[in-house]
Scaffold this motif. Structure first.
Motif, mmCIF file in Angstrom:
data_model
loop_
_atom_site.group_PDB
_atom_site.id
_atom_site.type_symbol
_atom_site.label_atom_id
_atom_site.label_comp_id
_atom_site.label_asym_id
_atom_site.label_seq_id
_atom_site.Cartn_x
_atom_site.Cartn_y
_atom_site.Cartn_z
ATOM 1 N N GLN A 156 0.816 -1.156 -0.110
ATOM 2 C CA GLN A 156 0.095 -0.009 -0.143
ATOM 3 C C GLN A 156 0.845 1.114 0.093
ATOM 4 N N PRO A 157 0.516 2.219 -0.837
ATOM 5 C CA PRO A 157 1.556 3.552 -0.914
ATOM 6 C C PRO A 157 0.803 4.034 0.561
ATOM 7 N N ALA A 158 1.746 5.095 0.980
ATOM 8 C CA ALA A 158 1.362 5.672 2.331
ATOM 9 C C ALA A 158 1.942 7.265 2.373
ATOM 10 N N GLU A 159 1.515 7.941 3.189
ATOM 11 C CA GLU A 159 2.281 9.137 3.340
ATOM 12 C C GLU A 159 2.446 9.411 4.852
ATOM 13 N N VAL A 160 3.698 9.614 5.104
ATOM 14 C CA VAL A 160 4.295 9.913 6.483
ATOM 15 C C VAL A 160 3.366 11.358 6.828
ATOM 16 N N VAL A 161 2.690 10.991 7.909
ATOM 17 C CA VAL A 161 1.855 12.254 8.477
ATOM 18 C C VAL A 161 2.370 12.836 9.710
ATOM 19 N N ASP A 162 3.232 11.962 10.221
ATOM 20 C CA ASP A 162 3.646 12.801 11.600
ATOM 21 C C ASP A 162 5.148 11.644 12.028
ATOM 22 N N VAL A 163 5.833 12.601 12.785
ATOM 23 C CA VAL A 163 7.053 11.761 13.580
ATOM 24 C C VAL A 163 7.114 12.426 14.882
ATOM 25 N N PRO A 183 -4.513 3.686 7.015
ATOM 26 C CA PRO A 183 -4.474 2.575 7.798
ATOM 27 C C PRO A 183 -4.219 1.388 6.975
ATOM 28 N N PHE A 184 -3.074 0.612 7.418
ATOM 29 C CA PHE A 184 -2.913 -0.764 6.501
ATOM 30 C C PHE A 184 -3.041 -1.780 7.608
ATOM 31 N N GLN A 185 -3.737 -2.822 7.215
ATOM 32 C CA GLN A 185 -4.477 -3.943 8.131
ATOM 33 C C GLN A 185 -3.107 -5.040 8.495
ATOM 34 N N LEU A 205 1.874 -1.035 15.017
ATOM 35 C CA LEU A 205 0.443 -0.979 15.465
ATOM 36 C C LEU A 205 -0.363 -0.139 14.364
ATOM 37 N N ILE A 206 -1.828 -0.346 14.492
ATOM 38 C CA ILE A 206 -2.710 0.619 13.889
ATOM 39 C C ILE A 206 -3.192 1.621 14.989
ATOM 40 N N VAL A 207 -3.574 2.756 14.804
ATOM 41 C CA VAL A 207 -3.516 3.864 15.646
ATOM 42 C C VAL A 207 -4.829 4.565 14.900
ATOM 43 N N HIS A 208 -5.903 5.291 15.934
ATOM 44 C CA HIS A 208 -6.527 6.243 15.390
ATOM 45 C C HIS A 208 -6.238 7.565 15.254
ATOM 46 N N VAL A 217 -6.762 11.427 12.099
ATOM 47 C CA VAL A 217 -6.595 10.716 11.008
ATOM 48 C C VAL A 217 -6.151 9.252 11.521
ATOM 49 N N PRO A 218 -6.831 8.294 11.034
ATOM 50 C CA PRO A 218 -6.048 6.766 11.482
ATOM 51 C C PRO A 218 -5.087 6.511 10.486
ATOM 52 N N GLY A 219 -4.342 5.796 11.142
ATOM 53 C CA GLY A 219 -3.168 5.108 10.401
ATOM 54 C C GLY A 219 -2.419 4.122 11.278
#
Length: 346
Positions: A156-163, A183-185, A205-208, A217-219
């Protein structure tokens, strides 16, 4: 456990997505073949991993006795990096080889502080190790790719949304955790790959709230690969990072309405033995007020090494109660398989 290989009909899509990701950075035509080879090697380096855990294991109830996820081959001799909870207390471990068949593997390391686990296949995998990138270069907005081993959504392509810092309720604190969206399952042990085709994170993890704010935003949360580099030699030599263990209380906590609540206590753990219980509100450590999970962990760890006495102030039924906890070492609390290489390491 299912031995079904990753469906071949998705392989072309996977190669296409990864090739597009690598093309975000301009590639001269003269090295297009090198890029194609990198695509193939990168996909092949993400392997399936499964572990059997005894019913008597401390983590059997919370994490299960049949665990399955992903690993990433990081050298040419079958060394596989994964997320530690997949292999913690395992009695048997298997990984997939270059023919997508499960083969036996042995525990090399489990490091509680970072969350990483290492295993090594007991026979050649026929897989080239993935190169490690520099996770410190990631910034919000960067493109990345998440790669797992099995299933129709294994890429799955993804975007880094935070560090940012990540405190985990199980007495875990990770600096510079990487958060991606959407989110990626199949996140457990999955590879986060940058635009150079290098490994920059391992799925945890998967987080909300991958992105925080008024509209979370979940991811997913990934352990940054740079957390591995300073402890890598220790993991190979002694199975964990060197140095004294941090004090462990055996409390699971959660923030609710601005207060730090005890969610539960570990069976036979230090906190249970002195009467800390569910729904206690932690207000101070050694007389120092705490208002959040990360602050609580840091105050406990600053007290001294594992075994040190820690004074915890809890609010219970409208009154503050002072409780002294003789801390423990979480590695000692785990029930390791007798005679296993893992048990011999600790």
């Amino acid at each position: 456990m299912d031995r079904t290989p990753a469906p071949s009909r998705y392989a072309g899509t996977a190669r296409h997505f990864l090739a597009v990701l690598l093309l975000i950075v301009a590639v001269p035509p003269c090295v297009s073949q090198e890029r194609d080879n990198l695509v193939e090697a990168t996909l092949k380096a993400v392997v399936g991993l499964r572990a059997a855990v005894p019913e008597s294991a401390r983590t059997a109830r919370s994490l299960g006795t049949r665990r399955q996820g992903n690993g990433i081959v990081i050298d040419d001799e079958g060394l596989v990096l994964t997320i530690g909870y997949l292999i913690m207390e395992a009695s048997d471990i298997e990984v997939t080889d270059g023919s997508n068949e499960y083969v036996p593997a042995e525990m090399v390391a489990y490091d509680y502080d970072s969350g990483f686990g290492l295993v090594r296949a007991r026979q050649p995998l026929g897989i080239k190790g993935m190169s490690l990138g520099d996770s410190s270069l990631l910034t919000p907005g960067d493109a990345a790719l998440i790669v797992a081993h099995i299933g129709p959504d294994f890429l799955q392509p993804a975007e880094v949304v935070d560090v940012r810092e990540f405190p985990g309720y199980w007495e875990y604190l990770l600096e510079q955790a990487i958060f991606t969206a959407p989110p990626f399952q199949g996140f457990g042990g999955a590879a986060l790959i940058n635009t150079d085709g290098k490994l920059v994170g391992v799925g945890s993890l998967i987080v909300h709230d991958a992105r925080t704010g008024d509209r979370p935003v979940p991811g997913n949360m990934f352990v940054p690969i740079n957390a591995l580099k300073p402890i890598f030699d220790d993991l190979l030599d002694i199975g964990r990072a060197s140095g004294e263990s941090r004090p462990w209380l055996g409390v699971h906590t959660e923030m609710d309405r601005g207060h730090l609540f005890v969610l539960r206590v570990a069976a036979d753990g230090p906190a249970e033995s002195v009467g800390i219980r569910r729904n206690d509100i932690i207000v101070a450590v050694n007389g120092n007020p705490v208002s959040g999970m990360a602050e609580f962990f840091r105050q406990v760890w600053a007290t001294g090494p594992a075994g040190v006495a820690v004074r915890i102030s809890v609010m219970r039924e409208g009154a503050v109660k002072e409780i002294t906890v003789e801390s423990g070492d979480r590695y000692d609390w785990l029930r390791l398989s007798p005679g296993s290489r893992y048990s011999a390491m600790l």
